[in-house]
Design an enzyme around this catalytic site. Structure first.
Site, mmCIF file in Angstrom:
data_model
loop_
_atom_site.group_PDB
_atom_site.id
_atom_site.type_symbol
_atom_site.label_atom_id
_atom_site.label_comp_id
_atom_site.label_asym_id
_atom_site.label_seq_id
_atom_site.Cartn_x
_atom_site.Cartn_y
_atom_site.Cartn_z
ATOM 1 N N ARG A 161 0.839 -1.182 0.000
ATOM 2 C CA ARG A 161 0.000 0.000 0.000
ATOM 3 C C ARG A 161 0.883 1.243 0.000
ATOM 4 O O ARG A 161 1.922 1.298 0.654
ATOM 5 C CB ARG A 161 -0.916 0.038 1.236
ATOM 6 C CG ARG A 161 -2.158 -0.829 1.127
ATOM 7 C CD ARG A 161 -3.142 -0.259 0.102
ATOM 8 N NE ARG A 161 -4.390 -1.006 0.031
ATOM 9 C CZ ARG A 161 -4.625 -2.026 -0.786
ATOM 10 N NH1 ARG A 161 -3.658 -2.437 -1.602
ATOM 11 N NH2 ARG A 161 -5.800 -2.617 -0.809
ATOM 12 N N ASP A 163 4.741 -0.404 -6.678
ATOM 13 C CA ASP A 163 3.516 -0.648 -7.434
ATOM 14 C C ASP A 163 2.345 0.148 -6.859
ATOM 15 O O ASP A 163 1.230 0.045 -7.352
ATOM 16 C CB ASP A 163 3.188 -2.149 -7.411
ATOM 17 C CG ASP A 163 2.029 -2.519 -8.326
ATOM 18 O OD1 ASP A 163 2.086 -2.152 -9.530
ATOM 19 O OD2 ASP A 163 1.068 -3.159 -7.855
ATOM 20 N N GLU A 220 -4.200 7.128 -5.538
ATOM 21 C CA GLU A 220 -4.296 6.421 -6.818
ATOM 22 C C GLU A 220 -5.693 6.614 -7.423
ATOM 23 O O GLU A 220 -6.681 6.427 -6.710
ATOM 24 C CB GLU A 220 -4.030 4.927 -6.606
ATOM 25 C CG GLU A 220 -2.658 4.627 -6.036
ATOM 26 C CD GLU A 220 -2.482 3.181 -5.621
ATOM 27 O OE1 GLU A 220 -1.352 2.777 -5.353
ATOM 28 O OE2 GLU A 220 -3.503 2.450 -5.541
ATOM 29 N N HIS A 229 -0.067 -0.080 -9.878
ATOM 30 C CA HIS A 229 -0.860 -0.946 -8.994
ATOM 31 C C HIS A 229 -1.410 -2.151 -9.764
ATOM 32 O O HIS A 229 -2.609 -2.458 -9.716
ATOM 33 C CB HIS A 229 -2.001 -0.170 -8.339
ATOM 34 C CG HIS A 229 -2.453 -0.786 -7.043
ATOM 35 N ND1 HIS A 229 -2.852 -0.028 -5.962
ATOM 36 C CD2 HIS A 229 -2.582 -2.087 -6.648
ATOM 37 C CE1 HIS A 229 -3.212 -0.829 -4.968
ATOM 38 N NE2 HIS A 229 -3.054 -2.079 -5.368
ATOM 39 N N TRP A 278 -1.123 -7.297 -8.666
ATOM 40 C CA TRP A 278 -2.170 -8.283 -8.374
ATOM 41 C C TRP A 278 -2.893 -8.780 -9.624
ATOM 42 O O TRP A 278 -3.670 -9.739 -9.551
ATOM 43 C CB TRP A 278 -3.224 -7.639 -7.470
ATOM 44 C CG TRP A 278 -3.945 -6.504 -8.156
ATOM 45 C CD1 TRP A 278 -3.493 -5.234 -8.336
ATOM 46 C CD2 TRP A 278 -5.229 -6.553 -8.775
ATOM 47 N NE1 TRP A 278 -4.408 -4.481 -9.030
ATOM 48 C CE2 TRP A 278 -5.487 -5.269 -9.314
ATOM 49 C CE3 TRP A 278 -6.187 -7.562 -8.934
ATOM 50 C CZ2 TRP A 278 -6.667 -4.965 -9.990
ATOM 51 C CZ3 TRP A 278 -7.365 -7.249 -9.607
ATOM 52 C CH2 TRP A 278 -7.597 -5.959 -10.131
#
Length: 313
Positions: free
Chosen positions: A229, A253, A258, A279, A282
């Site tokens: 995070r 990332d 964001e 980001h 994942w």
């Protein structure tokens, strides 16, 4: 009873979403601004959100809401104190990124330890054509094998990263909130690791966990990876550390805000040896489908009276 389900930000999930196994009315929106949340959730019993915040001032206007199904692991967008106090169930997604995120971490380690970005960019600028021999050594390259990886946050993802790192011949230093054999403190990891990876949630306790003091305690040849995070690392301190050579590199990332529509200090292209990805650690196709399936499993389980993956304050 027929449930009204509203997915507030469907475009955050690039996967097939099966229909829930009970009578329902389903509406989805590609994205939802904060100003539209109350209107769109009016009468809804089940809200699905990935990154659209649901705070007290919003939730208190939604008396029909029974379940918030978060389409992610992190639930910092939810006012959990309010949901717990007012009988609104919150569920999240767990153990779905067991391949994609660890692979992203390993990719960043390779890119930074071997200075891949700097070498690729220098070739594109014509540096190789100007070399006096068959290669050049403008940027230091370090082996992965034999280096030490410090893992801060040793949950499912931390363990998955560890398995891959050991297969590459890396030595491990581990820190976690849960006591256990082999656990060391964070100062030891920062001082001794060649690579530090952060894999823990953003909480009041972890906000700016890594600041100027912590970065200064690291080796000058070390790198830090954050796929957890934004906000766990002080972004200004990191930019300063990279510019002054306090550490050798960083792979992030995540950012504090964001998307970074108002900019972010870590987006400055003059910061050396910094890789920022949007980001997406994942977001392999396989992981997103696992997430989508688990999301509907959570909704089905709640309606069936056996709620799962519950989140409390």
């Amino acid at each position: 009873m027929s449930h009204k389900i509203v997915f507030l930000d469907r475009e955050t999930l690039d996967a097939n979403l099966r229909k829930p196994n009970f009578p329902h009315d389903y509406t989805e929106y590609a994205q939802t601004s904060p100003a539209d949340v109350v209107e769109r959730l009016k009468g809804a019993t089940i809200a699905i959100t990935n990154k659209v915040p649901l705070r007290e001032e919003t939730l208190k206007q939604l008396p029909d809401l029974k379940l918030i199904a978060v389409a992610a692991t992190g639930t910092d967008v939810i006012d959990k104190a309010y949901t717990t106090a007012n009988g609104i169930t919150v569920s999240n997604i767990r153990n779905y990124a067991y391949n994609t995120l660890p692979e992203h971490v390993i990719a960043l380690i390779f890119a930074l330890r071997r200075n891949l970005v700097n070498y690729v960019d220098s070739v594109r600028r014509g540096r190789w054509q100007e070399a006096n021999q068959f290669c050049y050594f403008d940027y230091p390259i370090y082996d992965i094998a034999g280096s030490t990886l410090g893992i801060i946050g040793y949950g499912a993802l931390g363990k998955s990263i560890a398995t891959r790192a050991e297969a590459l011949g890396m030595k491990l230093l581990i820190n976690d909130v849960v006591p256990g054999p082999g656990i060391v403190d964070i100062p030891t990891i920062l001082r001794e690791a060649d690579v530090v990876t952060l894999n823990l949630p953003l909480t009041p306790q972890t906000k700016n966990l890594i600041g100027a003091k912590e970065l200064a305690s690291m080796k000058k040849t070390s790198i830090i990876i954050n796929t957890a995070r934004g906000g766990i690392v002080d972004e200004q301190a990191l930019a300063d550390a990279l510019r002054s050579g306090v550490i050798a590199g960083a792979g992030f990332d995540v950012l504090t805000v964001e998307p970074p529509k108002q900019g972010n200090i870590l987006l400055d292209p003059t910061i050396p040896n910094l890789i920022v990805t949007p980001h997406v650690a994942w977001a392999s196709k396989e992981a997103m489908q696992v997430l989508a399936d688990q999301l509907i499993d959570n909704v089905d389980a709640f309606v069936a009276g056996a709620p799962r993956n519950l989140v409390t304050a």
